[in-house]
Enzyme design. Structure first.
Site, short mmCIF file in Angstrom:
data_model
loop_
_atom_site.label_atom_id
_atom_site.label_comp_id
_atom_site.label_asym_id
_atom_site.label_seq_id
_atom_site.Cartn_x
_atom_site.Cartn_y
_atom_site.Cartn_z
N LYS A 97 44.16 41.55 39.69
CA LYS A 97 44.33 42.82 39.20
C LYS A 97 44.71 42.60 37.84
CE LYS A 97 45.23 45.62 43.19
NZ LYS A 97 45.23 44.35 44.44
N GLU A 119 47.12 55.22 40.14
CA GLU A 119 47.82 55.60 41.43
C GLU A 119 47.85 54.28 42.17
OE1 GLU A 119 44.36 54.07 42.89
OE2 GLU A 119 44.37 55.64 41.23
N SER A 388 42.40 35.34 45.78
CA SER A 388 42.56 36.41 44.66
C SER A 388 44.00 37.11 44.49
CB SER A 388 42.13 38.17 45.74
OG SER A 388 42.53 38.08 46.74
C1 LIG Z 1 44.43 44.53 45.61
C2 LIG Z 1 44.10 43.28 46.00
C3 LIG Z 1 42.96 43.00 46.56
C4 LIG Z 1 41.75 44.01 46.97
O1 LIG Z 1 41.22 44.71 46.10
P1 LIG Z 1 39.69 44.36 45.62
O2 LIG Z 1 39.30 45.28 44.64
O3 LIG Z 1 38.81 44.40 46.80
O4 LIG Z 1 39.53 42.70 45.04
C5 LIG Z 1 42.53 41.71 47.09
N1 LIG Z 1 43.63 40.68 46.96
C6 LIG Z 1 44.73 40.94 46.45
C7 LIG Z 1 45.66 39.79 46.04
C8 LIG Z 1 45.04 42.17 45.91
O5 LIG Z 1 46.29 42.31 45.25
#
Ligand SMILES: *Cc1c(COP(=O)(O)O)cnc(C)c1O
Length: 420
Positions: A97, A119, A388
């Site tokens: 993010k 948000e 992620s």
């Molecule tokens: C917010 C989040 C996601 C999901 O968001 P995408 O826009 O689909 O990438 C995935 N993994 C983590 C660790 C997140 O914080």
């Protein structure tokens, strides 16, 4: 790192359409500010200096480039494909993010605006946005449903320490979708000096394209890193899909390499058949529709009423999917799978024990799908998983799911101490 290519065959048209999906469907009052944003993004996109400053900022402030880790123990355990992990968990604030919010922050400075709003549901995007605002000296307001505020005390605490105003939304179900509406109302009143930092690759044009652009830093790094470390590209790239920003970002590095299979992993929740899931494509239930400013495949019934979604991972619990991903699916360039909560918890446990890596519950979806395939592939084959984010934030959910006795005793002791 070099700038991403100007014109990918997978880029949207001038109206923001990826094939049948995307576009911009917003109340008239927002047209002007979205046009201004498109102009600003367009000029930044054409300016190689902008990309260079972005890469520099992410290196100096967020720890980029994040490494690619060869997971030798997992590879041995599954006895098939070699498993590599792109470590977005090592970004400042613990997830991909940061890429999006820092990029949008730089654009806000370029536009000369002074304030950002966002948000948040689980609070991760709120903390990331408040972090960016503190660093770049912007005012920040975060909208959050009252119910989510009660569930997410640590994130609310840090947003406030970072200087953000956290507004409790008390309408409707007092969760994310009500926070989105409150945020949009604010924007309609404040757009002269305020930018809405959208958290994923969804919403009206140019948000999906802009978010994908900033997140493409993941894919461009990973492509280079795989060539350096392995001497060739991966056979498969796995990424979890909520709104689609981390998946779009890593896929962006490999879109033109047609031999690289791209696999998006959606939340199967308690199983597609139970209705408690968020699998728009893999569940086969997403229908084309227009909502929240754009056209995509939404989980909705025949009358267009949006369904309730569910996932153990708050970040994947969403009714829509980024228009670029819907398009890649329609064109057969990416495919989508879903994994259940139970598979996710098991994949998380195995990853922690074997590699000393704690993936976020969201990311663990990508691990689970990759593990499912790994043993049936040969040792010549290479899998790349996008991690992620990190799993620290999930401690309550995971301890609950693993039914950990020490943890339960700890909570019991604390509750007595605080007289709760
Ligand atoms: C917010 C989040 C996601 C999901 O968001 P995408 O826009 O689909 O990438 C995935 N993994 C983590 C660790 C997140 O914080």
């Amino acid at each position: 790192m070099t700038k991403p290519p100007e014109h990918s065959p997978w880029a949207p048209g001038p109206d923001g359409y990826y094939g049948d999906f995307g576009g911009s469907f917003t109340p008239e009052i927002l047209h002007e500010t979205l046009a201004e944003l498109r102009t600003a993004f367009d000029s930044a996109w054409r300016d190689p200096e902008f990309w260079n400053s972005y890469v520099e900022l992410m290196a100096m402030y967020a720890g980029r480039p994040t490494p690619v880790t060869y997971c030798e123990n997992l590879t041995q355990r599954f006895g098939g494909a070699r498993i590599y992990v792109k470590r977005e968990d090592l970004n400042h604030t613990g997830a991909h993010k940061a890429n999006n919010v820092m990029g949008q922050g730089m654009l806000v400075q370029r536009m000369g605006k002074k304030r950002v709003i966002a948000e948040t549901g689980a609070g991760q995007h709120g903390v990331a946005t408040a972090t960016m605002a503190a660093r770049l000296g912007l005012e920040c307001t975060i909208y959050m449903g009252e119910v989510d505020i009660a569930r997410q005390h640590p994130n609310v605490f840090w947003m406030k320490q970072l200087g953000a105003e956290v507004v409790a939304v008390t309408e409707g179900t007092r969760t994310l979708k009500d926070a989105v509406n409150a945020c949009l109302r604010d924007w309609a009143d404040s757009m002269d000096d305020t930018h809405y930092v959208l958290g994923t690759a969804c919403g009206p044009h140019p948000f999906p394209q802009m978010v994908t652009y900033f997140q493409s830093i993941i894919g461009h790094e990973a492509r280079r890193q795989m060539l350096d470390a392995v001497g060739r590209l991966p056979d498969r790239v796995y990424a979890c899909v909520g709104g689609g920003s981390n998946a779009s970002g890593i896929f962006a590095g490999f879109l033109d390499d047609s031999a690289v299979e791209l696999i998006g992993v959606e939340a199967g929740g308690k199983g597609i058949a139970t209705g408690l899931h968020a699998s728009r494509i893999a569940g086969g239930q997403g229908r084309p529709g227009v909502a929240q400013g754009y056209k995509t495949l939404f989980l909705q019934n025949e009358e267009g009423v949006m369904q309730d979604t569910y996932s153990v991972a708050a970040g994947l619990d969403y009714i829509g999917i980024g228009p670029m991903l819907a398009h890649l699916h329609q064109k057969g360039r990416a495919r989508f799978e879903s994994v259940t909560d139970a598979e996710v918890i098991e994949a998380l446990r195995v990853t922690i024990r074997n590699e000393g890596i704690i993936p976020a519950l969201e990311s663990s979806h990508a691990f689970a799908a990759a593990f499912r395939a790994a043993s049936s592939l040969s040792s010549d084959e290479v899998i790349l998983i996008n991690q992620s984010g990190r799993g620290d934030k999930d401690i309550f959910t995971v301890a609950d799911a693993l039914d950990d006795d020490d943890w339960k005793n700890f909570i019991r002791r604390k509750s007595t101490e605080y007289g709760r």
